[in-house]
Write a protein that holds these residues in place. Sequence first.
Motif, mmCIF file in Angstrom:
data_model
loop_
_atom_site.group_PDB
_atom_site.id
_atom_site.type_symbol
_atom_site.label_atom_id
_atom_site.label_comp_id
_atom_site.label_asym_id
_atom_site.label_seq_id
_atom_site.Cartn_x
_atom_site.Cartn_y
_atom_site.Cartn_z
ATOM 1 N N ASP A 128 -38.589 38.042 -18.291
ATOM 2 C CA ASP A 128 -38.219 37.240 -19.455
ATOM 3 C C ASP A 128 -37.764 38.139 -20.597
ATOM 4 N N ALA A 129 -38.530 39.202 -20.857
ATOM 5 C CA ALA A 129 -38.140 40.141 -21.909
ATOM 6 C C ALA A 129 -36.892 40.928 -21.508
ATOM 7 N N LEU A 130 -36.829 41.303 -20.240
ATOM 8 C CA LEU A 130 -35.691 42.071 -19.743
ATOM 9 C C LEU A 130 -34.381 41.327 -19.968
ATOM 10 N N ALA A 131 -34.406 40.018 -19.772
ATOM 11 C CA ALA A 131 -33.177 39.236 -19.891
ATOM 12 C C ALA A 131 -32.525 39.433 -21.250
ATOM 13 N N SER A 132 -33.324 39.476 -22.310
ATOM 14 C CA SER A 132 -32.769 39.681 -23.646
ATOM 15 C C SER A 132 -32.350 41.128 -23.860
ATOM 16 N N GLU A 133 -33.039 42.058 -23.216
ATOM 17 C CA GLU A 133 -32.694 43.475 -23.359
ATOM 18 C C GLU A 133 -31.327 43.800 -22.769
ATOM 19 N N VAL A 134 -31.010 43.187 -21.620
ATOM 20 C CA VAL A 134 -29.798 43.590 -20.894
ATOM 21 C C VAL A 134 -28.631 42.636 -21.075
#
Length: 296
Positions: free
Chosen positions: A161-167
């Motif tokens: 979930d956090a990764l999605a916003s990071e990348v």
Amino acid sequence: MTTKTWLISGANSGFGRHLSERLLSRGDRVVGTFRALGSVEDLSARWPGTFRPAHLDVTDPAGITAVVDDAWAALGRIDVVVSNAGYGLMGAAEELTDEQVAHQIATNLTGSIRLIRAALPHLRRQGGGRILQLSSVGGQVAWPGGSLYHATKWGVEGFADALASEVAPFGIGVTIVEPGGARTNFRYGSSVLADPIDAYDGTPAAGIRRILTERTTHGIGDPARMAIAMIASVDRDPAPRRLVLGSDAYQAIEGALTTRLAEVRAQRESAEATDAPLEGGITGGPADLNSETRND
């Protein structure tokens, strides 16, 4: 339809097998990882030009890096990375051994994280791509007898979930797949049941033991249809953050979220009562700090 190149962990069984066969049948290329020797020979024989087998145990960090780097070096571009390898460890928390706990986490959680992290530099450099992280209804709902399995699925969902916003700024989409019970070999093939402790007989935690030993229940989900839905999600723009598959998953997740939201809303006043007094009009919280958590 433009052909794509996929990297799928755990391509030898379950959803990984269904995805691989459907993709290869339509002309896509697949790098399929497997742990059990001999388990993908039929795929290699049927699609020698488009299926690339890669032996991998996702608990081996160096092995993950080598497989991912080799796949990109050989094929030039990989459009979709499917983090699928995993299994279920079932039993009350007290019944599990330290070794079982460590292996469940190393496979389902850190194995998934390492696979995705190994792929990110390649996806970034090529200008984008998609990541499908296989989770479960058990990544949103928790039942007794599955505490460690749930810990890994809830954990990997938080990561993704956090990764999605990071990348997202790099054109990389991330989708968390949440299937319910499906007619794969997961329930009666790849699930591990801990040795019992008599004290848990007759408790809620014993329910999963009855299911796995009596083998009288079957998932309602059609894995072939679920695979079709996963493949179709790759063409959606923007990428769906979560993909719920199966009416049982929908009902269980909706019920759990509804209950959780009601419990949170009931605490609004007591939560606000713990705020520090305003000093000079300055206040702040996680949202104001770009979701950075502070403990000071």
